[in-house]
Design a protein around this motif. Structure first.
Motif, PDB file in Angstrom:
ATOM      1  N   VAL A 108      10.378  -3.448   8.330  1.00 39.96           N
ATOM      2  CA  VAL A 108       9.864  -2.554   7.288  1.00 39.96           C
ATOM      3  C   VAL A 108       8.693  -1.736   7.830  1.00 39.96           C
ATOM      4  O   VAL A 108       8.588  -0.524   7.604  1.00 39.96           O
ATOM      5  N   LEU A 109       7.795  -2.399   8.566  1.00 42.31           N
ATOM      6  CA  LEU A 109       6.647  -1.697   9.138  1.00 42.31           C
ATOM      7  C   LEU A 109       7.096  -0.606  10.106  1.00 42.31           C
ATOM      8  O   LEU A 109       6.569   0.510  10.095  1.00 42.31           O
ATOM      9  N   ASN A 110       8.074  -0.922  10.949  1.00 39.54           N
ATOM     10  CA  ASN A 110       8.564   0.063  11.910  1.00 39.54           C
ATOM     11  C   ASN A 110       9.256   1.236  11.206  1.00 39.54           C
ATOM     12  O   ASN A 110       9.190   2.377  11.670  1.00 39.54           O
ATOM     13  N   TRP A 111       9.903   0.943  10.068  1.00 37.42           N
ATOM     14  CA  TRP A 111      10.561   2.016   9.307  1.00 37.42           C
ATOM     15  C   TRP A 111       9.523   3.017   8.825  1.00 37.42           C
ATOM     16  O   TRP A 111       9.714   4.230   8.929  1.00 37.42           O
ATOM     17  N   PHE A 112       8.405   2.501   8.281  1.00 33.01           N
ATOM     18  CA  PHE A 112       7.346   3.398   7.815  1.00 33.01           C
ATOM     19  C   PHE A 112       6.677   4.117   8.988  1.00 33.01           C
ATOM     20  O   PHE A 112       6.261   5.277   8.860  1.00 33.01           O
TER      21      PHE A 112
END
Length: 235
Positions: A116-120
């Protein structure tokens, strides 16, 4: 209105209590009636206990259904559908500690948290090697952590945030014993940048920690980040 001890007041004979966060000097005191507690139950045997607990759960489910049908005023997603996730609810999953460091607690979901962090990071065009973050339980926790990072880097800094900010921002200032300034807001709810500039000029001797809103609680206002940065450079 008279005091009845720490945290309690009486209003026209009605016993009420001031919630701790509401009693802070960052906002006026709001007196609320004490909430009704679930009665403590005593059982004669296991069969009676199971029957009583089953009734409590059913009654509570009915109450939630009724209140959800007429719920308004908070921007929550009420359309819960767990579907395939049901099979995960029986496990004690805990992403304790820094998500970037492998844990000695094996029942975790770190891979999804980092995903999720990498997506943002991709959305905001941030190099994955140049950021850190974690998934919070709520917006308040995000505010608490962000302001803490500001205070740790600038111990003598003054926190600036618009008066339309969520109350947790000023609650954090009180918790961390930080000096803060409330910035006026425009009719639209966004920060009044000219007032921010005035406050910054009045406190040039102290570092500035600025909380910028991307969607205020009531009006959904977005503060002008570019203008805020411009003002910080100018002052």
């Amino acid at each position: 209105l008279r005091s009845e001890g720490s945290g309690e007041v009486a209003v026209e004979g009605l016993r009420t209590q001031v919630s701790p966060y509401q009693a802070l000097p960052t906002s006026s005191k709001i007196v609320r009636n004490l909430a009704e507690a679930q009665p403590v139950m005593v059982f004669k045997n296991e069969e009676e206990r199971k029957k009583a607990v089953s009734k409590v759960i059913k009654d509570y489910a009915a109450l939630l259904k009724q209140r959800t049908a007429t719920h308004m005023g908070y921007p929550y997603n009420l359309a819960f559908e767990y579907g395939d996730l049901d099979c995960l609810l029986k496990y004690c999953i805990n992403n304790l500690g820094d998500p970037w460091i492998e844990s000695n607690y094996g029942v975790h979901s770190r891979q999804f948290e980092l995903g999720v962090l990498n997506w943002f990071a991709q959305l905001w065009e941030v190099d994955q090697k140049e950021y850190w973050g974690y998934i919070t339980n709520c917006g308040t926790e995000g505010n608490l952590h962000g302001i803490l990072v500001g205070r740790e880097n600038l111990p003598d800094g003054i926190l600036y945030s618009s008066e339309e900010s969520h109350y947790s921002v000023f609650k954090a200032a009180s918790m961390y014993r930080m000096d803060y300034r409330k910035v006026s807001s425009l009719a639209t709810g966004e920060m009044d940048c000219e007032h921010l500039k005035t406050l910054l000029e009045e406190n040039k001797d102290k570092p500035a920690i600025v909380n910028v809103n991307i969607g205020t609680t009531v009006k959904g206002a977005i503060d002008d980040l570019d203008r805020v940065i411009e003002i910080l450079y100018d002052v």
